[in-house]
Design a protein around this motif. Structure first.
Motif, mmCIF file in Angstrom:
data_model
loop_
_atom_site.group_PDB
_atom_site.id
_atom_site.type_symbol
_atom_site.label_atom_id
_atom_site.label_comp_id
_atom_site.label_asym_id
_atom_site.label_seq_id
_atom_site.Cartn_x
_atom_site.Cartn_y
_atom_site.Cartn_z
ATOM 1 N N VAL A 1 49.185 4.575 -67.299
ATOM 2 C CA VAL A 1 47.653 5.240 -67.309
ATOM 3 C C VAL A 1 47.554 6.146 -66.178
ATOM 4 O O VAL A 1 46.614 6.967 -66.121
ATOM 5 C CB VAL A 1 46.911 4.138 -67.502
ATOM 6 N N SER A 2 48.223 5.937 -65.073
ATOM 7 C CA SER A 2 47.871 6.508 -63.954
ATOM 8 C C SER A 2 48.110 8.189 -63.994
ATOM 9 O O SER A 2 47.273 8.924 -63.334
ATOM 10 C CB SER A 2 48.637 6.058 -62.708
ATOM 11 N N LEU B 1 45.106 0.334 -51.780
ATOM 12 C CA LEU B 1 45.769 1.717 -51.740
ATOM 13 C C LEU B 1 45.914 2.251 -53.222
ATOM 14 O O LEU B 1 45.652 3.232 -53.395
ATOM 15 C CB LEU B 1 47.250 1.575 -51.196
ATOM 16 N N TYR B 2 46.266 1.485 -54.228
ATOM 17 C CA TYR B 2 46.399 1.799 -55.565
ATOM 18 C C TYR B 2 45.150 2.120 -56.063
ATOM 19 O O TYR B 2 44.934 3.075 -56.973
ATOM 20 C CB TYR B 2 46.893 0.764 -56.506
ATOM 21 N N PHE B 3 43.974 1.741 -55.755
ATOM 22 C CA PHE B 3 42.674 1.975 -56.358
ATOM 23 C C PHE B 3 42.287 3.123 -55.504
ATOM 24 O O PHE B 3 41.578 4.064 -56.215
ATOM 25 C CB PHE B 3 41.368 0.883 -56.028
ATOM 26 N N VAL B 4 42.393 3.590 -54.447
ATOM 27 C CA VAL B 4 42.048 4.518 -53.374
ATOM 28 C C VAL B 4 42.928 5.965 -54.070
ATOM 29 O O VAL B 4 42.485 6.978 -54.461
ATOM 30 C CB VAL B 4 42.309 4.551 -52.232
ATOM 31 N N GLY C 1 46.919 9.631 -58.443
ATOM 32 C CA GLY C 1 47.519 9.080 -59.941
ATOM 33 C C GLY C 1 49.089 9.448 -59.805
ATOM 34 O O GLY C 1 49.867 8.434 -60.267
ATOM 35 N N PHE C 2 49.501 10.714 -59.592
ATOM 36 C CA PHE C 2 50.840 11.085 -59.628
ATOM 37 C C PHE C 2 51.536 10.211 -58.471
ATOM 38 O O PHE C 2 52.753 9.703 -58.828
ATOM 39 C CB PHE C 2 51.239 12.466 -59.221
ATOM 40 N N LYS D 1 55.091 5.220 -56.963
ATOM 41 C CA LYS D 1 55.261 4.043 -56.364
ATOM 42 C C LYS D 1 55.220 2.825 -57.467
ATOM 43 O O LYS D 1 56.308 1.858 -57.119
ATOM 44 C CB LYS D 1 54.093 3.766 -55.232
ATOM 45 N N LEU D 2 54.527 2.993 -58.260
ATOM 46 C CA LEU D 2 54.554 1.718 -59.198
ATOM 47 C C LEU D 2 56.231 1.918 -60.148
ATOM 48 O O LEU D 2 56.659 0.817 -60.528
ATOM 49 C CB LEU D 2 53.535 1.951 -60.280
ATOM 50 N N ARG D 3 56.510 3.074 -60.373
ATOM 51 C CA ARG D 3 57.690 3.045 -61.074
ATOM 52 C C ARG D 3 58.968 2.306 -60.026
ATOM 53 O O ARG D 3 59.599 1.575 -60.587
ATOM 54 C CB ARG D 3 58.251 4.431 -61.262
ATOM 55 N N HIS D 4 58.962 2.522 -58.910
ATOM 56 C CA HIS D 4 59.864 1.959 -57.857
ATOM 57 C C HIS D 4 59.563 0.404 -57.946
ATOM 58 O O HIS D 4 60.708 -0.450 -57.981
ATOM 59 C CB HIS D 4 59.902 2.689 -56.516
ATOM 60 N N GLU D 5 58.412 -0.049 -57.700
ATOM 61 C CA GLU D 5 58.150 -1.281 -57.835
ATOM 62 C C GLU D 5 58.507 -2.133 -59.075
ATOM 63 O O GLU D 5 58.963 -3.128 -59.033
ATOM 64 C CB GLU D 5 56.593 -1.362 -57.540
ATOM 65 N N ALA D 6 58.258 -1.400 -60.334
ATOM 66 C CA ALA D 6 58.665 -2.053 -61.535
ATOM 67 C C ALA D 6 59.804 -2.192 -61.769
ATOM 68 O O ALA D 6 60.417 -3.180 -62.258
ATOM 69 C CB ALA D 6 57.834 -1.260 -62.563
#
Length: 114
Positions: free
Chosen positions: A15-16, A75-78, A86-87, A92-97
């Motif tokens: 969704v980001s 950080l993710y909220f900001v 969002g990009f 960052k989320l892709r690497h963490e997942a």
């Protein structure tokens, strides 16, 4: 992290990017509204609003499951309220997942005792 954590991060990631695109389109529509007779702000505002609410719901779920510290969650909220944030959140989320899935598979196979 386990598979449920990876799923929560994936939902937030999915969704980001659309949320960031809708934010940019809303900004463009706002400029067009003031410079031309084209007014798509009500439509884009609604689309962006729904995507932002989804982002916040998924952000809260990911924060809960990933047990992020306050700084990481902030950080993710900001990043969600910045026009192109969002990009960056998506990357960052892709690497963490990916890291959480690798760790879960390693634990399942008994490679890592964590």
């Amino acid at each position: 992290m386990d598979i449920k954590t990876a799923s929560a991060l994936r939902r937030l990631r999915l969704v980001s990017a659309p949320e960031a695109v809708s934010f940019l389109l809303l900004l463009v529509c706002s400029v067009l509204k003031r410079t031309t007779e084209f007014n798509a702000v009500p439509v884009m505002g609604a689309v962006h609003g729904v995507l932002f609410i989804l982002y916040v719901i998924f952000w809260l779920d990911a924060w809960n499951r990933a047990t992020w510290g306050f700084r990481t969650a902030a950080l993710y909220f900001v990043l969600s309220v910045l026009p192109t944030g969002g990009f960056f959140a998506d990357r960052k989320l892709r690497h963490e997942a990916e890291a959480s899935v690798i760790a879960a598979r390693a634990r399942k196979e008994g490679i890592v005792n964590a």
